[in-house]
Design a protein around this motif. Structure first.
Motif, PDB file in Angstrom:
ATOM      1  N   PRO A 187       0.851  -1.357   0.028  1.00 22.82           N
ATOM      2  CA  PRO A 187      -0.120   0.081   0.091  1.00 22.82           C
ATOM      3  C   PRO A 187       0.823   1.332  -0.025  1.00 22.82           C
ATOM      4  O   PRO A 187       2.156   1.140   0.528  1.00 22.82           O
ATOM      5  N   PRO A 188       0.256   2.331  -0.370  1.00 23.57           N
ATOM      6  CA  PRO A 188       0.890   3.676  -0.586  1.00 23.57           C
ATOM      7  C   PRO A 188       1.170   4.232   0.865  1.00 23.57           C
ATOM      8  O   PRO A 188       1.134   5.572   1.126  1.00 23.57           O
ATOM      9  N   ILE A 189       1.084   3.637   1.814  1.00 19.78           N
ATOM     10  CA  ILE A 189       1.036   4.200   3.314  1.00 19.78           C
ATOM     11  C   ILE A 189       2.464   3.988   4.090  1.00 19.78           C
ATOM     12  O   ILE A 189       2.675   4.590   4.855  1.00 19.78           O
ATOM     13  N   GLN A 190       3.089   3.001   3.946  1.00 15.99           N
ATOM     14  CA  GLN A 190       4.205   2.484   4.654  1.00 15.99           C
ATOM     15  C   GLN A 190       3.659   1.777   6.296  1.00 15.99           C
ATOM     16  O   GLN A 190       2.642   0.975   5.955  1.00 15.99           O
ATOM     17  N   ASP A 191       4.401   2.308   7.051  1.00 14.64           N
ATOM     18  CA  ASP A 191       3.853   1.961   8.519  1.00 14.64           C
ATOM     19  C   ASP A 191       2.804   2.594   9.135  1.00 14.64           C
ATOM     20  O   ASP A 191       2.077   2.016   9.890  1.00 14.64           O
ATOM     21  N   VAL A 192       2.826   3.859   9.141  1.00 12.69           N
ATOM     22  CA  VAL A 192       2.028   5.023   9.618  1.00 12.69           C
ATOM     23  C   VAL A 192       1.648   6.175   8.667  1.00 12.69           C
ATOM     24  O   VAL A 192       2.444   6.474   7.868  1.00 12.69           O
ATOM     25  N   MET A 208       4.993  -5.829  18.580  1.00 13.19           N
ATOM     26  CA  MET A 208       6.142  -5.402  19.437  1.00 13.19           C
ATOM     27  C   MET A 208       6.143  -4.380  20.303  1.00 13.19           C
ATOM     28  O   MET A 208       6.664  -4.356  21.003  1.00 13.19           O
ATOM     29  N   VAL A 209       4.919  -3.492  19.977  1.00 17.06           N
ATOM     30  CA  VAL A 209       4.697  -2.489  21.142  1.00 17.06           C
ATOM     31  C   VAL A 209       3.300  -2.426  20.999  1.00 17.06           C
ATOM     32  O   VAL A 209       2.538  -2.094  20.021  1.00 17.06           O
ATOM     33  N   GLN A 252       7.775   5.977   8.092  1.00 20.10           N
ATOM     34  CA  GLN A 252       8.402   4.642   8.453  1.00 20.10           C
ATOM     35  C   GLN A 252       8.709   4.456   9.974  1.00 20.10           C
ATOM     36  O   GLN A 252       9.476   5.416  10.320  1.00 20.10           O
ATOM     37  N   VAL A 253       8.590   3.460  10.364  1.00 20.11           N
ATOM     38  CA  VAL A 253       8.878   3.106  11.807  1.00 20.11           C
ATOM     39  C   VAL A 253       9.487   2.052  11.995  1.00 20.11           C
ATOM     40  O   VAL A 253       9.389   0.834  11.376  1.00 20.11           O
ATOM     41  N   ASP A 254      10.869   2.293  12.504  1.00 23.45           N
ATOM     42  CA  ASP A 254      11.808   1.044  12.867  1.00 23.45           C
ATOM     43  C   ASP A 254      11.763   0.638  14.306  1.00 23.45           C
ATOM     44  O   ASP A 254      12.057   1.565  15.076  1.00 23.45           O
ATOM     45  N   ILE A 255      11.367  -0.479  14.690  1.00 26.52           N
ATOM     46  CA  ILE A 255      11.357  -0.855  16.057  1.00 26.52           C
ATOM     47  C   ILE A 255      12.497  -2.080  16.392  1.00 26.52           C
ATOM     48  O   ILE A 255      12.244  -3.014  15.332  1.00 26.52           O
ATOM     49  N   VAL A 256      13.225  -1.942  16.994  1.00 27.33           N
ATOM     50  CA  VAL A 256      14.210  -2.765  17.643  1.00 27.33           C
ATOM     51  C   VAL A 256      14.062  -3.222  18.933  1.00 27.33           C
ATOM     52  O   VAL A 256      14.237  -2.472  20.000  1.00 27.33           O
TER      53      VAL A 256
END
Length: 117
Positions: free
Chosen positions: A24-29, A77-78, A104-108
């Motif tokens: 989708p053209p949204i990414q993560d958020v 993850m959260v 874009q959200v990166d969770i580690v």
């Protein structure tokens, strides 16, 4: 080499970049302002057609944002509450009522366990 005479007049420089359309053209958020060109209901219909079951829409009661769309896999993850708190805290610093931004959200995750031997 043959030199061409340049005629005076109007000129334009044309530049074009091509890339694949993201589905989708949204990414993560996706952050949707209260007066954004597309509202939460239209976004909901789009994501239900393009990627059913992958995103959740959270309506926001106050501030410049009307809604935040979050990829469901991030909540594994959260918690949604914590993720929404973090996103809104940062987004409200830069958002306006006409905002329509994808993020874009990166969770580690860092995991440390102690076990008996």
């Amino acid at each position: 080499m043959h030199a061409q005479k340049v005629e005076p007049g109007r000129k334009a420089l044309f530049s074009m970049k091509l890339s694949e359309f993201e589905i989708p053209p949204i990414q993560d958020v996706l952050l949707i302002g209260r007066r954004a060109p597309i509202g939460p209901e239209a976004v909901k219909r789009m994501i239900d057609l393009m990627c059913p079951g992958q995103y959740e829409i959270h309506l926001i009661e106050e501030g410049p944002l009307e809604a935040v769309v979050i990829r469901k896999s991030l909540s594994k993850m959260v918690s949604n509450e914590k993720l929404l708190e973090i996103v809104l805290n940062e987004a409200n610093k830069v958002a306006s009522e006409t905002t329509l931004l994808k993020a874009q959200v990166d969770i580690v995750l860092a995991i440390s366990l102690e076990v008996e031997l």
